[in-house]
Design a protein around this motif. Structure first.
Motif, PDB file in Angstrom:
ATOM      1  N   SER A 208      60.685  45.925 -60.386  1.00  0.00           N
ATOM      2  CA  SER A 208      61.198  46.971 -59.959  1.00  0.00           C
ATOM      3  C   SER A 208      61.887  48.093 -60.723  1.00  0.00           C
ATOM      4  N   PRO A 209      62.178  49.157 -60.466  1.00  0.00           N
ATOM      5  CA  PRO A 209      63.316  49.648 -60.991  1.00  0.00           C
ATOM      6  C   PRO A 209      64.473  49.357 -61.025  1.00  0.00           C
ATOM      7  N   ASP A 210      64.715  48.598 -59.642  1.00  0.00           N
ATOM      8  CA  ASP A 210      66.231  48.115 -59.838  1.00  0.00           C
ATOM      9  C   ASP A 210      66.431  46.703 -61.331  1.00  0.00           C
ATOM     10  N   ASN A 211      65.411  46.532 -61.582  1.00  0.00           N
ATOM     11  CA  ASN A 211      65.130  45.723 -62.586  1.00  0.00           C
ATOM     12  C   ASN A 211      65.430  46.188 -64.229  1.00  0.00           C
ATOM     13  N   PHE A 212      64.854  47.513 -64.336  1.00  0.00           N
ATOM     14  CA  PHE A 212      64.921  47.792 -65.401  1.00  0.00           C
ATOM     15  C   PHE A 212      66.192  48.806 -66.005  1.00  0.00           C
ATOM     16  N   VAL A 213      66.016  48.135 -67.447  1.00  0.00           N
ATOM     17  CA  VAL A 213      66.963  49.404 -67.804  1.00  0.00           C
ATOM     18  C   VAL A 213      66.137  49.489 -69.449  1.00  0.00           C
ATOM     19  N   VAL A 214      66.986  50.882 -69.796  1.00  0.00           N
ATOM     20  CA  VAL A 214      66.947  51.472 -71.153  1.00  0.00           C
ATOM     21  C   VAL A 214      67.861  51.784 -71.775  1.00  0.00           C
ATOM     22  N   ILE A 215      68.186  51.348 -72.567  1.00  0.00           N
ATOM     23  CA  ILE A 215      69.948  51.706 -73.770  1.00  0.00           C
ATOM     24  C   ILE A 215      69.361  52.365 -75.252  1.00  0.00           C
TER      25      ILE A 215
ATOM     26  N   THR B 147      68.240  40.051 -64.943  1.00  0.00           N
ATOM     27  CA  THR B 147      68.298  38.952 -64.202  1.00  0.00           C
ATOM     28  C   THR B 147      67.997  38.311 -62.900  1.00  0.00           C
ATOM     29  N   ASP B 148      68.219  40.240 -62.000  1.00  0.00           N
ATOM     30  CA  ASP B 148      68.498  39.954 -60.178  1.00  0.00           C
ATOM     31  C   ASP B 148      67.016  39.695 -60.043  1.00  0.00           C
ATOM     32  N   GLY B 149      66.920  38.489 -59.037  1.00  0.00           N
ATOM     33  CA  GLY B 149      65.764  38.448 -58.976  1.00  0.00           C
ATOM     34  C   GLY B 149      64.689  38.453 -59.227  1.00  0.00           C
ATOM     35  N   THR B 150      65.224  37.978 -60.664  1.00  0.00           N
ATOM     36  CA  THR B 150      64.106  38.413 -61.351  1.00  0.00           C
ATOM     37  C   THR B 150      63.696  36.904 -61.862  1.00  0.00           C
ATOM     38  N   ASP B 151      61.793  36.317 -62.093  1.00  0.00           N
ATOM     39  CA  ASP B 151      62.015  34.917 -62.831  1.00  0.00           C
ATOM     40  C   ASP B 151      61.108  35.683 -64.957  1.00  0.00           C
TER      41      ASP B 151
ATOM     42  N   LYS C 241      58.355  38.945 -60.166  1.00  0.00           N
ATOM     43  CA  LYS C 241      59.287  39.645 -60.725  1.00  0.00           C
ATOM     44  C   LYS C 241      59.263  39.555 -61.754  1.00  0.00           C
ATOM     45  N   ALA C 242      60.017  40.801 -62.170  1.00  0.00           N
ATOM     46  CA  ALA C 242      60.214  40.593 -63.914  1.00  0.00           C
ATOM     47  C   ALA C 242      61.021  41.258 -64.624  1.00  0.00           C
ATOM     48  N   GLY C 243      61.800  41.248 -65.279  1.00  0.00           N
ATOM     49  CA  GLY C 243      62.831  42.364 -65.775  1.00  0.00           C
ATOM     50  C   GLY C 243      62.746  42.971 -66.396  1.00  0.00           C
TER      51      GLY C 243
ATOM     52  N   LEU D 117      52.011  39.718 -66.804  1.00  0.00           N
ATOM     53  CA  LEU D 117      52.294  40.207 -65.488  1.00  0.00           C
ATOM     54  C   LEU D 117      51.285  39.762 -64.858  1.00  0.00           C
ATOM     55  N   LYS D 118      50.037  39.835 -64.971  1.00  0.00           N
ATOM     56  CA  LYS D 118      48.866  39.490 -63.366  1.00  0.00           C
ATOM     57  C   LYS D 118      49.046  38.314 -63.081  1.00  0.00           C
ATOM     58  N   PRO D 119      48.900  37.283 -64.015  1.00  0.00           N
ATOM     59  CA  PRO D 119      49.531  36.324 -63.152  1.00  0.00           C
ATOM     60  C   PRO D 119      50.267  35.516 -62.710  1.00  0.00           C
TER      61      PRO D 119
END
Length: 373
Positions: free
Chosen positions: A231-238, A283-287, A197-199, A191-193
């Motif tokens: 972002s917490p908005d792109n974080f899912v735990v199952i 994937t919402d707004g992430t790369d 945002k990432a999912g 993530l540093k480089p």
């Protein structure tokens, strides 16, 4: 480059000698030339017998690289006491206090022989009836990060450096842990480089939202979120279940507001519906998506080699549906952790871990074949 001084006739003779010998051997009853084994060390092969990358320069042009992070930090000795990594290991068969995630990497590589590219260059008809993986991707085994039990910070710094070398080469890191601390150095390197945002999709029976003590297998998401790239908005735990999720973690999860899908919700809705939602969120707004798999999300009847087994987990059908869905997306990294060989049966846990990685390589090959980045 030095200039050749032999005649053109001599050069042609040399080339013909070797080419002709190779051609003649096709119809002669004799052994071929010896082929060097792809060995990591001792009798441990490289993952799927892919070539070994011994140094960063060997990663040039590679699409994915396997990295072992044999890290095991604090372990839970009793419901109220934790043991440092320098503590003597529990006796084999210990019921509650289980160690060994730092010594499982050789086993995973050994059982990856079932998926060796020497069989058919990576043709999995169930992944695609026509595609051969080696036609589209290059993979290397980049070995293991050196591990010293009494040097927690040093171990994590070395792990981050090794993964950063994979990232700098433009390859996708596939990490075998180690305990669930391994996403911390891995995601720091990934993530540093990155400028977008990432999912994050996590499979686990535990929320891992503690913040103390630092650097053990329940504080990784605290440290990863502090990087400011997820972002917490792109974080899912199952797969969350059981009584080992603390009240503190419950409170953190409530405030974060990230998507927590318990095992009962997953069973009620079905894995297809759950993965539709998880992919949409990640994937919402992430790369790109990072996936973390703690194998204790699996039901112990399916994968017995767990440090913290909890019944009523995911089945093979559910997990491989999930993996197929995620691996077809843009994946920026993957870790598979908490495999503990002392509790394995016939190496099936090791083979499970190897197969998960093979599935992601298949997804990467499909994306390259189809021109997707």
């Amino acid at each position: 480059m030095s200039k050749k001084v032999i005649s053109a006739a001599d050069e042609a003779k040399i080339n013909f000698a070797f080419d002709n010998a190779t051609e003649l051997l096709k119809n002669q009853k004799a052994r071929g030339e010896r082929i060097e084994l792809n060995i990591l060390r001792g009798d441990t092969p490289t993952f799927m017998e892919y070539p070994l990358a011994a140094k960063p320069e060997d990663l040039k042009g590679v699409d994915a690289a396997i990295v072992g992070i044999p890290f095991e930090g604090l372990t839970i000795q009793t419901p109220s006491i934790m043991a440092p990594p320098t503590c003597g290991r529990p006796e084999p068969g210990s019921v509650y206090w289980r160690m060994g995630a730092d010594v499982g990497l050789d086993n995973i590589r050994k059982y990856s022989i079932y998926y060796s590219v020497k069989h058919n260059r990576g043709y999995f008809p169930e992944i695609d009836k026509e595609m051969v993986m080696e036609d589209y991707i290059q993979v290397r085994d980049y070995g293991d990060v050196p591990y010293t039990p009494d040097d927690i910070e040093g171990n994590l710094e070395r792990a981050e450096k090794r993964v950063a070398e994979v990232v700098a080469a433009g390859a996708m890191p596939i990490i075998f842990g180690g305990d669930h601390t391994v996403p911390t150095p891995t995601l720091r390197a990934i993530l540093k480089p990155r400028e977008k945002k990432a999912g994050l999709i996590v499979f686990d029976s535990h929320m891992d939202l503690s913040c103390e003590p630092k650097n053990w297998a329940s504080t990784e998401w605290n440290q990863v979120l502090e990087l400011g790239k997820i972002s917490p908005d792109n974080f899912v735990v199952i797969g969350i279940r059981g009584v080992r999720n603390s009240i503190f973690e419950k409170n953190v999860a409530k405030e974060l507001g990230h998507r927590v899908i318990t095992i009962d919700e997953m069973k009620d809705r079905g894995i297809k519906d759950v993965m539709d939602e998880a992919i949409r969120i990640a994937t919402d707004g992430t790369d790109g998506i990072y996936m973390s798999l703690d194998i204790d999300v699996m039901d112990p009847s399916q994968v017995v080699s767990q440090k913290a087994p909890e019944f009523w987990g995911m089945t093979m059908d559910e997990m491989f549906h999930a993996v197929r869905r995620i691996s077809r997306e843009k994946v920026i990294g993957l870790d598979i952790n908490e495999y503990t060989p002392d509790y394995d049966v016939n190496g099936m846990g090791a083979q499970f871990c190897a197969r998960i990685a093979a599935e992601f390589l298949g997804g990467l090959a499909l994306r390259k074949r189809d021109g997707l980045k």
